[in-house]
Design an enzyme around this catalytic site. Structure first.
Site, PDB file in Angstrom:
ATOM      1  CG  ASP A  10      -9.814   3.001   6.376  1.00 38.11           C
ATOM      2  OD1 ASP A  10      -9.594   1.877   6.858  1.00 38.11           O
ATOM      3  OD2 ASP A  10      -8.922   3.855   6.240  1.00 38.11           O
ATOM      4  CB  SER A  11      -9.342   3.475  10.940  1.00 38.51           C
ATOM      5  OG  SER A  11      -8.204   3.271  10.118  1.00 38.51           O
ATOM      6  CE1 TYR A  42     -11.817   3.503  14.059  1.00 39.29           C
ATOM      7  CE2 TYR A  42     -12.355   1.672  12.614  1.00 39.29           C
ATOM      8  CZ  TYR A  42     -12.707   2.854  13.206  1.00 39.29           C
ATOM      9  OH  TYR A  42     -13.937   3.399  12.962  1.00 39.29           O
ATOM     10  N   GLY A  43      -5.811   0.651  14.826  1.00 39.03           N
ATOM     11  CA  GLY A  43      -4.887  -0.472  15.009  1.00 39.03           C
ATOM     12  C   GLY A  43      -4.304  -0.627  16.398  1.00 39.03           C
ATOM     13  CB  CYS A  73     -10.681  -0.675   7.991  1.00 38.05           C
ATOM     14  SG  CYS A  73      -9.650  -0.581   9.472  1.00 38.05           S
ATOM     15  CG  ASN A  74      -6.734  -5.386   6.133  1.00 38.30           C
ATOM     16  OD1 ASN A  74      -6.776  -6.497   5.636  1.00 38.30           O
ATOM     17  ND2 ASN A  74      -6.484  -4.307   5.393  1.00 38.30           N
ATOM     18  CB  THR A  75      -7.858  -2.714  12.294  1.00 39.26           C
ATOM     19  OG1 THR A  75      -6.451  -2.680  12.024  1.00 39.26           O
ATOM     20  CG2 THR A  75      -8.078  -2.724  13.799  1.00 39.26           C
ATOM     21  CD  GLU A 151      -4.914   8.475   8.012  1.00 41.35           C
ATOM     22  OE1 GLU A 151      -5.359   9.620   8.231  1.00 41.35           O
ATOM     23  OE2 GLU A 151      -5.575   7.599   7.431  1.00 41.35           O
ATOM     24  CB  CYS A 183      -2.985  -1.938   6.769  1.00 38.29           C
ATOM     25  SG  CYS A 183      -3.541  -0.271   7.217  1.00 38.29           S
ATOM     26  CB  THR A 184      -7.234  -0.214   3.186  1.00 33.06           C
ATOM     27  OG1 THR A 184      -7.653   0.362   4.416  1.00 33.06           O
ATOM     28  CG2 THR A 184      -8.045  -1.452   2.880  1.00 33.06           C
ATOM     29  CG  HIS A 185      -3.725   3.545   5.982  1.00 30.20           C
ATOM     30  ND1 HIS A 185      -4.777   2.955   6.637  1.00 30.20           N
ATOM     31  CD2 HIS A 185      -3.846   4.882   6.201  1.00 30.20           C
ATOM     32  CE1 HIS A 185      -5.500   3.891   7.237  1.00 30.20           C
ATOM     33  NE2 HIS A 185      -4.959   5.062   6.981  1.00 30.20           N
TER      34      HIS A 185
END
Length: 262
Positions: A10-11, A42-43, A73-75, A151, A183-185
């Site tokens: 992931d980012s 990344y986004g 990570c979707n991005t 984050e 978004c995985t966040h």
């Protein structure tokens, strides 16, 4: 059977939402997680740059070696899934198709999508949803500030709810039946998001759907593990940030956490 670990990238910390679900649903599976915090976020970056990062991590995981790679990570999925699939000899899965399919399965007339700037600009979810059912209306909204809330460890705070309310205000005037947490966040803000959109809106977590897909894939390809699981976590940035996230969301359930230079 295959006792090699599953590679997850992931980012940043968002991919831990996938790791914790693998721990719950596939407790015999070992995991190697790479959070690319050195290049976070990344986004807001060009897709070509994101592809380069994901491919570098993919090659690292392949040599580890892992038996399969999850782009959590979707991005990164939108930017790099097809490229990484072609470049690596191991199976590679992303989070967008499972999330889109699950949203369509709710029989919604209107689906909302919240994601990073890059994922929304790419139109990845809308495209995937319309491949399955072109009649569904999709309302997409970039919600990049939510990533920073996670984050920086600010989930479950009044500030988190305030930022969620601001970022999702479009749905006040554009009602939806289902909302994809693209978004995985974002699953770490599920409570605040549900508060904002209301209990009548069904939330879809692509991380959860991806792990269901992963479970099926491992069974179909006879790749399930039969050994005691280990969880090795790596950060390309500050490993202390990863340790804090892992202690919070994995309940300290990991074998090691270290810095990684790629």
């Amino acid at each position: 059977m295959n006792n090699q670990p599953i590679g997850v990238m992931d980012s940043g910390l968002g991919g831990l939402s996938v790791v914790r679900l693998i721990q719950q649903q596939l407790p015999d599976e070992s995991i190697v997680f790479v959070g690319d915090e050195g290049h976070f976020p990344y986004g807001t970056k060009p897709q070509a740059e994101v592809r380069k990062f994901v491919l570098t991590i993919g090659k690292y995981l392949e040599k580890y070696p892992v038996k399969l790679m999850v782009i959590a990570c979707n991005t990164a999925t939108a930017a790099a899934l097809s490229t990484v699939k072609k470049a690596l000899p191991i199976p590679v899965i992303g989070v967008i198709h499972p999330g889109a399919q699950a949203a369509v399965n709710t029989h919604a007339h209107t689906i909302g999508v919240i994601a990073t700037d890059s994922t929304i600009k790419d139109g990845a979810y809308e495209r995937e949803i319309h491949k399955i059912d072109p009649t569904i209306k999709v309302i997409s909204q970039a919600a990049q500030p939510l990533v920073s809330i996670v984050e920086h460890g600010l989930t479950d705070t009044p500030q988190a709810q305030q930022v969620v309310n601001e970022q999702l205000s479009i749905f006040d005037t554009h009602p939806i039946d289902t909302l994809i947490l693209g978004c995985t966040h974002f699953p770490f803000l599920k409570k605040q998001i549900q508060n904002k959109v209301g209990k009548h809106v069904q939330l879809v977590d692509p991380a959860k759907e991806t792990v269901i897909h992963l479970q099926t894939l491992l069974k179909d390809k006879n790749l399930l593990s039969t050994t005691t699981a280990t969880y090795h976590l790596y950060s390309t940035g500050n490993k202390n940030t990863l340790i804090t996230g892992a202690n919070k969301w994995l309940h300290g359930n990991y074998t090691s956490c270290a810095s990684l230079t790629l």
